[in-house]
Design a protein around this motif. Sequence first.
Motif, mmCIF file in Angstrom:
data_model
loop_
_atom_site.group_PDB
_atom_site.id
_atom_site.type_symbol
_atom_site.label_atom_id
_atom_site.label_comp_id
_atom_site.label_asym_id
_atom_site.label_seq_id
_atom_site.Cartn_x
_atom_site.Cartn_y
_atom_site.Cartn_z
ATOM 1 N N ARG A 6 -10.985 -0.833 -2.225
ATOM 2 C CA ARG A 6 -10.258 -2.014 -1.762
ATOM 3 C C ARG A 6 -10.381 -3.121 -2.803
ATOM 4 O O ARG A 6 -11.477 -3.391 -3.309
ATOM 5 C CB ARG A 6 -10.805 -2.529 -0.431
ATOM 6 C CG ARG A 6 -9.959 -3.653 0.158
ATOM 7 C CD ARG A 6 -10.534 -4.214 1.431
ATOM 8 N NE ARG A 6 -11.608 -5.161 1.151
ATOM 9 C CZ ARG A 6 -12.012 -6.111 2.008
ATOM 10 N NH1 ARG A 6 -11.439 -6.205 3.191
ATOM 11 N NH2 ARG A 6 -12.998 -6.911 1.696
ATOM 12 N N MET A 212 -14.921 1.751 -0.142
ATOM 13 C CA MET A 212 -15.060 1.689 1.305
ATOM 14 C C MET A 212 -15.758 2.947 1.816
ATOM 15 O O MET A 212 -15.783 3.977 1.131
ATOM 16 C CB MET A 212 -13.684 1.546 1.955
ATOM 17 C CG MET A 212 -12.874 0.361 1.425
ATOM 18 S SD MET A 212 -13.705 -1.225 1.581
ATOM 19 C CE MET A 212 -13.617 -1.479 3.359
ATOM 20 N N PHE A 216 -13.282 5.386 6.443
ATOM 21 C CA PHE A 216 -12.448 4.189 6.528
ATOM 22 C C PHE A 216 -10.963 4.539 6.454
ATOM 23 O O PHE A 216 -10.548 5.414 5.683
ATOM 24 C CB PHE A 216 -12.796 3.229 5.390
ATOM 25 C CG PHE A 216 -11.921 2.008 5.316
ATOM 26 C CD1 PHE A 216 -12.145 0.922 6.142
ATOM 27 C CD2 PHE A 216 -10.857 1.961 4.424
ATOM 28 C CE1 PHE A 216 -11.328 -0.196 6.076
ATOM 29 C CE2 PHE A 216 -10.042 0.847 4.350
ATOM 30 C CZ PHE A 216 -10.279 -0.235 5.175
#
Length: 515
Positions: A6, A212, A216
């Motif tokens: 991310r 992550m 996720f």
Amino acid sequence: MMKYIRYIVKNDEPLRIADDSTSQNGQTVTLRYIPGTTIRGYIVNQLVYTLGEQFDKYKRDLISGQIVYMNAYLYENNRELLPSPKGFYEDKTVVTEKKEIQNVVINGEFDDGNKRAGLGKFCYFKDQCIYYYNVETGSDMKILINKRKQDDKQNVFRNEYITSGHTFVGYIKVDDEELAKAILEVFQKNIFLGNARSQGLGKCRVLDIKEMPEDFIPYQEYAVTDDAENTCYMMLLSNTAMRDNRGEYVGLDLKYLEEKLGVSNLRIEYCSTSTVNVKGYNRAWGSKIPSITMYEQGSVFKLKFDGSASLENMLKIMQSGLGVRKSEGFGRVLFLKDYENIRFKMEEKHRAEDFTQESPNGNDMQDLKILASNYYKKEIIQAMQEKIAKEMQEDKAFSVNAINLNNSQIGNVRGLLEANRYDAYGTETIKRYFAHAMEKEQNTNVQKQKSSIKALKDTILPILDQPLEQTLGMKHFTKIMGISVDELISEEELQRMKIDYILELMKFDNRKGVK
């Protein structure tokens, strides 16, 4: 095992990523988000240098389905926003802060006289309400000096851009630890994206980047949490097209989706969609690739079927995506939770600065300066809004009609202002323009009614010359939180805010003239 990286970036400079599907001759429109293809291009170009001879080892993975580059969407108040969904209608004659809306996707019905609801570009859902945001844009005007038409007139064109200060969040899905590490290393500090980078556009600051957890799924907070019996709502997070069993492009291949959901007799009961013509360019071939008509992001489908669609199957589809060019960010879908309960909409305002942002070096004084700067800018913006609202109420704002110029003259001045918003010498350029225009009028002895530009000059230049606080009639600040205001906002920023104020007044006057 596939993992998501991310990243959160903020465009410190205006950002332009051309939208080929809507741009026309003489005007380039910008996308309101950062597409996965832009992120892929930046990473590949950077890894060519950082990996050196090892690049050939990863080249195929970087541009194949082994890595998925998802679109980066607006990030506000520590919240990841979705593309605004289609299918909502409202009574345009009713004006309230929190407004009731109707969802046509539920049963295909809405009240007579209602029109499509304005929901901005991005949103989030909470407590039966859609909270939506718009992305602020500007434009500049240029002349192609070396590409004149046959009549020897200069070719003028306008380019749109996202104004600076927006924050975006996106994901990169990768299954190779070494490659993930290489991506993390090149995606640091400042990155440069989009068009016109050589002209000072596209500088973005990486606020955060991290891997992550393995389980996720992006945007899962908006997704279903249980099995779906007979009905579910599916929204497209990105533009999507599929191929049927004959290899032809279709919107949705229901047979394929039926199999993946593990149900039977799958059909679309209601939907609200739009389409977009997606284009592309292959640098290896040196040519454009065939365009594809896709369902546009935000399109919503009410799916009916026999049986039960398991939560596991829906999450798998959300993980893998649907259709073609998934590695470029296309084909992302979301099975919505409590979508049928949404009854209201409410607009949220974009914040050009992030109050909670950590200083890059952890310096307390720098943190204080960021906070004080944001407070001061907020005071100026609020004073602008109050000043414009007061003049609107008194019906005496920037009176272009009273100045009595023709539309082309007004358009030229507006274009000049927009083109110089981010130019350090913009004020001087604007003054030279008026001086030249006045000299030209005097030399030609123009006597027509709609001719003199002097009144416009006498209205605009005082705003550019005098302190902004004085123009807005606001409290004079010398220090904020013990820091001199001269350290909190640059002359270039003050110039841009003055020009923004003039443009807002001109917009109001233009609306006032429309009956």
